[in-house]
Design an enzyme around this catalytic site. Structure first.
Site, short mmCIF file in Angstrom:
data_model
loop_
_atom_site.label_atom_id
_atom_site.label_comp_id
_atom_site.label_asym_id
_atom_site.label_seq_id
_atom_site.Cartn_x
_atom_site.Cartn_y
_atom_site.Cartn_z
CG ASP A 8 1.21 19.11 42.87
OD1 ASP A 8 0.51 20.09 42.47
OD2 ASP A 8 1.08 18.91 43.80
CG HIS A 239 -3.30 23.52 50.86
ND1 HIS A 239 -4.60 23.89 51.34
CD2 HIS A 239 -2.67 24.58 50.57
CE1 HIS A 239 -4.65 25.38 50.92
NE2 HIS A 239 -3.30 25.57 50.60
#
Ligand code: RIB
Ligand code: CA
Length: 323
Positions: A8, A239
């Site tokens: 994303d 992340h």
């Protein structure tokens, strides 16, 4: 290993894409995009933008789900910038994503692959993977493993939530999809906030200085997309690159198996990943007749932060092995 990377794109997704394209262990057979950090219109454009900025023009991009399976999409432009790439001025792409929808691409690639040939790495909400699994459940027999950047399991002190006190953004955005993926029967490995928010594993100013001086396009990308967060909080959590690192450098991590439930509650508990950490259930469950709750997944419970950062910076700057 053959990899489909579901993203994303987002600022840290961009760095995961860069790391994947610079990792010789990975044959990137396609990128699939999903709504999450920003709408899939933007995450799709951003994914091609990043590939073109890196000079990669032979990896196809497939647009995926515009919203989570059940609830409404809540994007986070306040984290990733209005364009999703930190408003960092990365040139807009020349080429467009493919016409085929993401879930169809995932199913087709897995259908024609040999068992265990393809690894899925997901760095956004799991909507595309859930749709693929619903379309064709038998793809589970073909998947080597699914590596998910997602969750906050409480297996380290850093394993609290980010979008709520207990929930991590990717799982919070589409917990129904996460439940489908976790319970699919595929081997699932989670890189959660437990390790990605380890202070020894985040980018800091001294790392940006090293990137700035390196001359590589990936390093320039990293400096540009992290600038906003660095100026606001003085660090940038890696992340999504950490999910790629688990695939190519598992020795940087310790992983443990837990049974995990995903909360579908409303409000702050939505998307909470509840690992059954009851030692007496693990050790005495059979005797006590108590079954652990949830689906068994592997969770990263420790990361060698300094070695992870060295690995990331060496690959992004192109200086690996040039000590
Ligand atoms: O919680 C962090 C995750 O949510 C990362 O994948 C970031 O890109 C966002 O998608
Ligand atoms: Ca992401």
């Amino acid at each position: 290993m053959k990899v489909i990377l579901d993203v994303d794109t987002g600022t840290d997704d961009a760095l995961a894409i860069a790391l994947a394209t610079l990792s010789p262990e990975i044959e990137l057979i396609g990128l699939t995009t999903v709504s999450g950090n920003v709408h899939v219109d933007k995450t799709s454009v951003n994914t091609v933008r990043v590939l073109e900025f890196l000079g990669v023009d032979d990896v196809p991009v497939f647009r995926g789900a515009a919203k989570p399976l059940v609830k409404e999409l809540r994007t986070v432009e306040w984290v990733h910038g209005s364009d999703g790439l930190g408003d960092s001025g990365i040139p807009m792409p020349r080429r467009k994503p493919e016409d085929k929808p993401a879930a169809e691409f995932i199913v087709e690639e897995l259908r024609k692959s040999s068992p265990g040939e393809i690894t899925l790495i997901a760095t956004g909400p799991l909507t595309n993977l859930a749709i693929a699994l619903l379309l064709e459940p038998r793809i589970v027999e073909k998947i080597q493993k699914i590596i998910v950047m997602g969750g906050a399991f409480g297996v380290t002190p850093h394993g609290t939530g980010n979008i709520t006190p207990v929930s991590e953004f990717n799982i919070y955005t589409d917990p129904e999809a996460a439940k489908i993926v976790f319970e699919s029967g595929a081997k699932v490995s989670c890189v959660g906030l437990d390790v990605t928010m380890n202070p020894s594993a985040v980018l800091r100013a001294e790392h940006i200085d090293r990137l700035r001086g390196s001359g590589s396009k990936a390093a320039e990308l990293a400096v540009r997309v992290t600038r906003g967060m660095m100026e606001r909080v003085g660090f940038f959590a890696l992340h999504d690159p950490m999910a790629v690192a688990l695939a190519v450098k598992p020795e940087l991590f310790k992983t443990e198996e837990y049974y995990v439930q995903v909360s579908l509650e409303e409000g702050d508990l939505r998307g909470q990943t509840i690992a059954d950490r009851r030692w007496f259930v693990r050790e005495l469950g059979e005797k006590l007749g108590i079954k652990p709750r949830g689906a068994k997944v592997s969770i990263a419970s420790w990361v060698d932060g300094p070695r992870f950062l060295r690995f990331f910076l060496d690959r992004i700057t192109g200086h690996e092995g040039k000590e």
